[in-house]
Design an enzyme around this catalytic site. Structure first.
Site, PDB file in Angstrom:
ATOM      1  N   HIS A 210       0.845  -1.199   0.000  1.00 23.51           N
ATOM      2  CA  HIS A 210       0.000   0.000   0.000  1.00 23.51           C
ATOM      3  C   HIS A 210       0.874   1.240   0.000  1.00 23.51           C
ATOM      4  CE1 HIS A 210       1.141  -0.475   4.223  1.00 23.51           C
ATOM      5  NE2 HIS A 210       0.913   0.820   4.379  1.00 23.51           N
ATOM      6  N   ASP A 212       0.794   5.170   1.888  1.00 23.93           N
ATOM      7  CA  ASP A 212       0.124   5.841   3.003  1.00 23.93           C
ATOM      8  C   ASP A 212      -0.524   7.114   2.462  1.00 23.93           C
ATOM      9  OD1 ASP A 212       1.141   3.820   4.595  1.00 23.93           O
ATOM     10  OD2 ASP A 212       2.753   5.035   5.459  1.00 23.93           O
ATOM     11  N   HIS A 267       4.820   0.105  -0.061  1.00 29.54           N
ATOM     12  CA  HIS A 267       5.581  -0.702   0.888  1.00 29.54           C
ATOM     13  C   HIS A 267       4.703  -1.812   1.453  1.00 29.54           C
ATOM     14  CE1 HIS A 267       3.667   2.660   3.008  1.00 29.54           C
ATOM     15  NE2 HIS A 267       3.688   1.936   4.122  1.00 29.54           N
ATOM     16  N   ARG A 277       8.173  -8.498  15.715  1.00 29.95           N
ATOM     17  CA  ARG A 277       8.486  -7.146  15.200  1.00 29.95           C
ATOM     18  C   ARG A 277       7.494  -6.146  15.787  1.00 29.95           C
ATOM     19  NH1 ARG A 277      10.456  -4.116  10.677  1.00 29.95           N
ATOM     20  NH2 ARG A 277       8.874  -2.637   9.984  1.00 29.95           N
TER      21      ARG A 277
HETATM   22  C1  LIG Z   1      -7.471  -0.739   4.089  1.00 27.90           C
HETATM   23  C2  LIG Z   1      -7.277   0.386   4.732  1.00 27.90           C
HETATM   24  C3  LIG Z   1      -6.483   0.506   5.992  1.00 27.90           C
HETATM   25  C4  LIG Z   1      -6.180   1.994   6.029  1.00 27.90           C
HETATM   26  C5  LIG Z   1      -7.522   2.543   5.574  1.00 27.90           C
HETATM   27  C6  LIG Z   1      -7.737   1.746   4.302  1.00 27.90           C
HETATM   28  O1  LIG Z   1      -9.083   1.724   3.887  1.00 27.90           O
HETATM   29  C7  LIG Z   1      -6.809   2.315   3.212  1.00 27.90           C
HETATM   30  C8  LIG Z   1      -5.592   3.059   3.816  1.00 27.90           C
HETATM   31  C9  LIG Z   1      -5.020   2.311   5.027  1.00 27.90           C
HETATM   32  C10 LIG Z   1      -4.000   3.134   5.812  1.00 27.90           C
HETATM   33  C11 LIG Z   1      -2.540   2.910   5.404  1.00 27.90           C
HETATM   34  C12 LIG Z   1      -1.633   3.812   6.258  1.00 27.90           C
HETATM   35  C13 LIG Z   1      -1.989   3.774   7.740  1.00 27.90           C
HETATM   36  O2  LIG Z   1      -1.576   2.546   8.299  1.00 27.90           O
HETATM   37  C14 LIG Z   1      -3.518   3.915   7.940  1.00 27.90           C
HETATM   38  C15 LIG Z   1      -3.863   4.097   9.425  1.00 27.90           C
HETATM   39  C16 LIG Z   1      -4.037   5.030   7.092  1.00 27.90           C
HETATM   40  O3  LIG Z   1      -4.212   6.187   7.405  1.00 27.90           O
HETATM   41  O4  LIG Z   1      -4.334   4.549   5.834  1.00 27.90           O
HETATM   42  C17 LIG Z   1      -4.195   2.733   7.258  1.00 27.90           C
HETATM   43  C18 LIG Z   1      -5.724   2.595   7.375  1.00 27.90           C
HETATM   44  C19 LIG Z   1      -6.152   1.720   8.580  1.00 27.90           C
HETATM   45  O5  LIG Z   1      -5.446   0.791   8.964  1.00 27.90           O
HETATM   46  O6  LIG Z   1      -7.267   1.973   9.065  1.00 27.90           O
HETATM   47  O1  LIG Z   2       5.083  -2.144  10.361  1.00 30.50           O
HETATM   48  C1  LIG Z   2       5.660  -1.514   9.491  1.00 30.50           C
HETATM   49  O2  LIG Z   2       6.874  -1.332   9.507  1.00 30.50           O
HETATM   50  C2  LIG Z   2       4.885  -0.876   8.344  1.00 30.50           C
HETATM   51  C3  LIG Z   2       3.392  -0.846   8.576  1.00 30.50           C
HETATM   52  C4  LIG Z   2       2.696   0.117   7.680  1.00 30.50           C
HETATM   53  O3  LIG Z   2       3.090   0.315   6.560  1.00 30.50           O
HETATM   54  C5  LIG Z   2       1.535   0.853   8.165  1.00 30.50           C
HETATM   55  O4  LIG Z   2       1.144   0.658   9.350  1.00 30.50           O
HETATM   56  O5  LIG Z   2       0.975   1.671   7.389  1.00 30.50           O
HETATM   57 FE   LIG Z   3       2.130   2.025   5.607  1.00 28.88          FE
END
Ligand SMILES: C=C1C[C@]23C[C@@]1(O)CC[C@H]2[C@@]12CC[C@H](O)[C@@](C)(C(=O)O1)[C@H]2[C@@H]3C(=O)O
Ligand SMILES: O=C(O)CCC(=O)C(=O)O
Ligand SMILES: [Fe+2]
Length: 340
Positions: A210, A212, A267, A277
Site C-alpha cells: 500500500h 500511506d 511498501h 516485530r
Molecule cells: C485498508 C485500509 C487501511 C487503512 C484505511 C484503508 O481503507 C486504506 C488506507 C489504510 C492506511 C494505510 C496507512 C496507515 O496505516 C492507515 C492508518 C491510514 O491512514 O491509511 C491505514 C488505514 C487503517 O489501517 O485503518
Molecule cells: O510495520 C511496518 O513497519 C509498516 C506498517 C505500515 O506500513 C503501516 O502501518 O501503514
Molecule cells: Fe504504511
C-alpha cells in the site's frame, strides 16, 4: 560530486528476478540531519527516486523511543480480553488480523491512536505517546523544511506548517507482528480467502502492499526485519532494520503537492524474522479542511496540475473506503483510470 551515502548496501536483498534492464539499487538513502546543507538536496533526490529514506542524528531522544516501545510491548503482552476492552478499529482502536474495514487481512495486531485524542483510560499511552508524537512531529517539520529548501520554494514552512498546525490530523500506529518460526507460505486459506497475501515460495506477506495517504510517515521498528519497499521499476527490496534510526515515507499528499515529482512509496511487511516485530509509525496529515493542490512555486510555466483539487477530509474519507492495495490517487488523477 557529492556521493549519496547508503545504508548497509551489502546486506540488501533484492526480491524477484533481476532483469538486465533494471537499474542497480545502491541501497536505502541515509540522510545525516546533523549536516543540514547536504541533507536538503539528498532529501529531494531520495523523495524523487524512491519516496523513502532513513534519517540518522534525528534528535528524537532514544530513551523516549525505547520507553514507548517498552509500553507498546507491555500492551501487546496483555491478555486478549484486556486488549479487547479497547474499541475495535473504527478506524481508531485495537485491531487484530484485519486491516481497515474493507476486507483486508494481515498477520498483525495494532493500536491506532489519534494524537488529538489519546485514550484517557490507559495511563500507559496518555503521556508517553503524547511526548513521542511531539518529538516526532518536530522531526517531521524539520524534514519538511529541509525539503522546501531543497526544492527552493519559500517560505520554508510551506509544508511543515501543516504538521505544526494545532488542527493537524496526526495518527500514531503501534504494530506487533508475532514471530514467524517457519517462514513458509501460510496454508490457511480461511484466513486469506482471496489469496491476496499469499506469495508462493516467499515469506508470507503480513501487512499487504500500500501507499500511506497522508503527507509523510515517520516509522521505526525494533531490530526485526520485514519491511520492503517497491522501486519505480516494480522490484521489491528489503529494508535492513535499524532500531536507532527513523524511516521516512513520502505519502500520497506529498506526491500531489509536488505534482508527481516525489513518489508516494509502495511498501509492505513480510514475515521475515524469527523475532517479534514491533513498529511505531507517526502518520503526518494536515488539518482536515486543508486544500491539497500542487505548490504554485514548483510549477513550470504552463504546467498543469495532474490532480483534481481536494481537501484532506475528502481524500481521507475516500481512502478509508478503499482496499489497502488500491491506487487511491488514481481516483483524483485528471486522466482518471482506476488501477489496483
Ligand atoms: C485498508 C485500509 C487501511 C487503512 C484505511 C484503508 O481503507 C486504506 C488506507 C489504510 C492506511 C494505510 C496507512 C496507515 O496505516 C492507515 C492508518 C491510514 O491512514 O491509511 C491505514 C488505514 C487503517 O489501517 O485503518
Ligand atoms: O510495520 C511496518 O513497519 C509498516 C506498517 C505500515 O506500513 C503501516 O502501518 O501503514
Ligand atoms: Fe504504511
Amino acid at each position: 560530486m557529492v556521493m549519496l551515502p547508503h545504508a548497509e548496501s551489502q546486506t540488501l536483498v533484492k526480491i524477484g528476478p533481476t532483469k538486465s534492464n533494471k537499474t542497480k539499487f545502491p541501497g536505502i538513502p541515509v540522510i545525516d540531519l546533523s549536516r543540514p546543507q547536504e541533507a536538503k538536496n539528498l532529501i529531494v533526490n531520495a523523495c524523487q527516486d524512491y519516496g523513502f529514506f532513513k534519517v540518522i542524528n534525528h534528535g528524537v531522544p532514544p530513551l523516549l523511543v525505547s520507553e514507548l516501545e517498552h509500553e507498546a510491548i507491555g500492551f501487546f503482552n496483555m491478555t486478549e480480553s484486556q486488549k479487547d476492552q479497547y474499541c475495535p478499529p473504527n478506524p481508531l482502536g485495537y485491531g487484530k488480523n484485519r486491516i481497515g474495514t474493507n476486507g483486508d487481512v494481515g498477520r498483525v495486531e495494532y493500536l491506532l491512536l489519534s494524537a488529538s485524542n489519546f485514550p484517557t483510560n490507559c495511563n500507559i499511552f496518555s503521556s508517553l505517546a503524547k511526548e513521542y508524537v511531539e518529538e516526532v512531529r518536530k522531526l517531521g517539520c524539520n524534514i519538511l523544511e529541509m525539503m522546501a529548501e531543497g526544492l527552493k520554494i519559500e517560505p520554508k514552512s510551506v509544508l511543515s506548517r501543516m504538521l505544526s498546525d494545532d488542527k493537524a490530523d496526526t495518527v500514531l500506529r503501534l504494530n506487533h507482528y508475532p514471530p514467524c518460526l517457519d517462514p513458509k507460505p501460510e496454508p490457511n486459506l480461511d484466513l486469506y480467502p482471496n489469496h491476496q497475501i499469499m506469495s508462493h515460495g516467499k515469506p508470507p506477506i503480513v501487512f499487504g502492499e500500500h501507499t500511506d495517504p497522508q503527507l509523510i510517515s515517520i516509522a521505526r521498528s525494533n531490530a526485526a526485519s520485514g519491511l520492503q519497499i517497491c522501486l519505480a521499476d516494480g522490484t521489491w527490496v528489503a529494508v535492513p532494520h535499524d532500531d536507532s534510526s527513523f524511516f521516512i515515507n513520502v505519502d500520497d499528499l506529498l506526491q500531489v503537492m509536488t505534482n508527481g515529482r516525489f513518489r508516494s512509496v509502495k511498501h509492505r511487511v513480510v514475515a521475515d524474522s524469527s523475532k517479534s516485530r514491533v513498529s511505531m509509525i507517526y502518520f503526518g496529515g494536515p488539518p482536515l479542511m486543508e486544500k491539497i493542490s500542487p505548490l504554485g512555486l514548483l510549477m513550470e510555466p504552463g504546467e498543469e496540475s495532474m490532480y483534481h483539487d481536494f481537501t484532506w477530509f475528502e481524500y481521507k474519507s475516500c481512502s478509508y473506503k478503499t482496499r489497502l492495495a488500491d491506487n487511491r490517487l488514481s481516483l483524483f488523477h485528471k486522466n482518471s483510470q482506476v488501477s489496483h
